[in-house]
Write an enzyme that holds these catalytic residues in place. Sequence first.
Site, short mmCIF file in Angstrom:
data_model
loop_
_atom_site.label_atom_id
_atom_site.label_comp_id
_atom_site.label_asym_id
_atom_site.label_seq_id
_atom_site.Cartn_x
_atom_site.Cartn_y
_atom_site.Cartn_z
N GLU A 91 0.78 -1.15 0.03
CA GLU A 91 -0.06 0.25 0.16
C GLU A 91 0.81 1.06 -0.66
O GLU A 91 1.57 0.98 0.53
CB GLU A 91 -0.89 -0.02 1.42
CG GLU A 91 -1.95 -1.20 1.73
CD GLU A 91 -2.63 -1.38 2.20
OE1 GLU A 91 -3.02 -1.63 2.60
OE2 GLU A 91 -1.90 -0.44 3.77
N CYS A 104 2.78 8.07 2.25
CA CYS A 104 3.27 7.00 3.01
C CYS A 104 3.63 5.80 2.33
O CYS A 104 2.73 5.40 1.92
CB CYS A 104 1.73 6.34 4.40
SG CYS A 104 2.18 5.48 5.31
N CYS A 111 5.82 -8.65 6.78
CA CYS A 111 6.56 -8.05 7.61
C CYS A 111 6.89 -9.02 8.46
O CYS A 111 5.93 -10.11 9.04
CB CYS A 111 5.75 -6.54 8.83
SG CYS A 111 7.45 -6.50 9.85
N CYS A 115 4.23 -8.28 14.78
CA CYS A 115 3.91 -7.29 16.77
C CYS A 115 1.72 -6.85 16.34
O CYS A 115 1.78 -7.31 15.43
CB CYS A 115 3.88 -5.53 16.25
SG CYS A 115 5.41 -4.61 15.97
N CYS A 118 -0.57 -5.04 14.69
CA CYS A 118 -0.68 -4.80 13.72
C CYS A 118 -1.60 -6.35 12.40
O CYS A 118 -0.84 -6.64 12.55
CB CYS A 118 1.03 -4.62 13.27
SG CYS A 118 1.34 -4.11 11.55
N CYS A 342 -3.14 2.13 8.48
CA CYS A 342 -1.88 0.93 7.92
C CYS A 342 -2.16 -0.23 8.28
O CYS A 342 -3.26 -0.73 8.55
CB CYS A 342 -1.59 0.60 9.15
SG CYS A 342 -0.96 2.20 10.92
N1 SAH Z 1 7.36 -1.27 10.66
C1 SAH Z 1 7.54 0.06 10.95
C2 SAH Z 1 6.91 1.18 9.95
C3 SAH Z 1 5.49 1.35 9.55
S1 SAH Z 1 4.20 0.30 11.05
C4 SAH Z 1 7.13 0.44 12.24
O1 SAH Z 1 6.63 -0.85 13.33
O2 SAH Z 1 7.62 1.18 13.32
C5 SAH Z 1 4.00 2.62 11.00
C6 SAH Z 1 3.02 2.39 12.74
O3 SAH Z 1 2.00 2.64 12.10
C7 SAH Z 1 3.94 1.77 13.32
O4 SAH Z 1 4.23 2.67 14.44
C8 SAH Z 1 2.94 0.59 13.79
O5 SAH Z 1 3.28 0.33 15.33
C9 SAH Z 1 1.89 0.93 13.45
N2 SAH Z 1 0.38 0.19 13.73
C10 SAH Z 1 0.12 -1.03 13.41
N3 SAH Z 1 -0.45 -1.51 13.25
C11 SAH Z 1 -1.48 -0.09 13.85
C12 SAH Z 1 -2.73 -0.73 14.21
N4 SAH Z 1 -4.07 -1.58 13.96
N5 SAH Z 1 -2.77 0.71 14.52
C13 SAH Z 1 -2.44 1.99 14.43
N6 SAH Z 1 -0.59 1.98 14.65
C14 SAH Z 1 -1.04 0.94 13.95
FE1 SF4 Z 2 6.18 -5.57 10.73
FE2 SF4 Z 2 3.90 -3.96 11.66
FE3 SF4 Z 2 5.75 -4.52 13.56
FE4 SF4 Z 2 5.97 -2.67 12.18
S1 SF4 Z 2 4.48 -2.57 13.32
S2 SF4 Z 2 7.44 -3.74 12.46
S3 SF4 Z 2 5.11 -3.06 9.99
S4 SF4 Z 2 4.17 -6.03 12.33
#
Ligand code: SAH
Ligand code: SF4
Length: 370
Positions: A91, A104, A111, A115, A118, A342
């Site tokens: 995306e 963005c 990934c 997390c 996510c 995201c």
């Molecule tokens: N992998 C990198 C960048 C991509 S994610 C990282 O983790 O920083 C960009 C941001 O969106 C990160 O801070 C991530 O933790 C956050 N994010 C991921 N899933 C989300 C969700 N469901 N709601 C809000 N923020 C989220």
């Molecule tokens: Fe990967 Fe999502 Fe964690 Fe960012 S927030 S490191 S995209 S799993």
Amino acid sequence: MPVNLLDFDMDGLVAWFATMGEKPFRARQVMRWVHREGCADFAQMTDVAKSLRARLERDAAIVAPQPIRDAISTDGTRKWLLDVGNRNAVEAVFIPEARRGTLCISSQAGCALDCSFCSTGKQGFNRNLTAGEIVGQLWLANRLLGAVADPDGEGERVISNVVMMGMGEPLANFDNVVTALQVMLDDHAYGLSRRRVTVSTSGIVPAMDRLRDACPVALAVSLHAPNDGLRDKLVPINQKYPLKELLAACNRYLERAPRDFITFEYVMLEGVNDHDSHARELVAIAREVSCKYNLIPFNPFPNSGYRRSSPERIRRFSRILADAGIVTTTRKTRGDDVDAACGQLAGQVLDKTRRTAEGRPVVKITEERR
Ligand code: SAH
Ligand code: SF4
């Protein structure tokens, strides 16, 4: 296979041209055509010698990922789902604001870091994007927005900021990300300032040091929890690089960073990390690292198991930080009607129950094609 010119930063293009006996200024000319003019057709590169154009026609191409879906929200947010082959999609989102336009972009298909909140993490890891696929998102968005950078550097640039906050962990795809960053910063390409290009990382400590040395741009760190006990669960890479090491790496980064603070991203998860006591722990962290907090209301997705903190809770949490003198912003939720948050769109077209023999998620691209 023709060489994709989007894969090259200036040094790379100069080196490739040198193998053909072409001078560095030719590389600068072509770089400007490709990135500043958004040109995909060698025939249009009128000031490039005909012999070189013929050679490029034969040996090179300018190829960006193609949109599978292009959606514009009522608030102006525009979101593309991009085909990166092999039934993978990533995306890119354009967010217009009064005084800036932010793109963005993604760095990986999926990934590996998983997390817990996510949607990209839940899709698993598929592959690193190439430098051309990363910078190609900017190249394509510029064209689709009708805003290829003004060659004289005048006038408003529609895309003034780039954030690597789409799918994937940029620092887990280090070399390709740095090459793409170099193109974004290059005066012959997009000429963005280091302060307006942000890498967001979940905290891969050694790669933060490498980024500081190779290409220091603005840094956002996905903190999401104020102590190791909670962060180990929400951001599992914390088990490898715990907070103490992460905060030390932030301070090392700041020695060379274009901004004098780190942005800590903090997703607001109801009843998980949003207590007053968590905010007070964040105040203590801000005493150790020069930082701003960016509170992100959780974007729900099916079966996430989490809920977004209420607006009142977020306000109160934010006030504790602000009262301690820490600059704190709360991200506006934008583009909800096009699932611009995201990882959401790709999450929808991914059928998580179906996996290929290699365990890869299957993207049902064809059903999304319109
Ligand atoms: N992998 C990198 C960048 C991509 S994610 C990282 O983790 O920083 C960009 C941001 O969106 C990160 O801070 C991530 O933790 C956050 N994010 C991921 N899933 C989300 C969700 N469901 N709601 C809000 N923020 C989220
Ligand atoms: Fe990967 Fe999502 Fe964690 Fe960012 S927030 S490191 S995209 S799993």
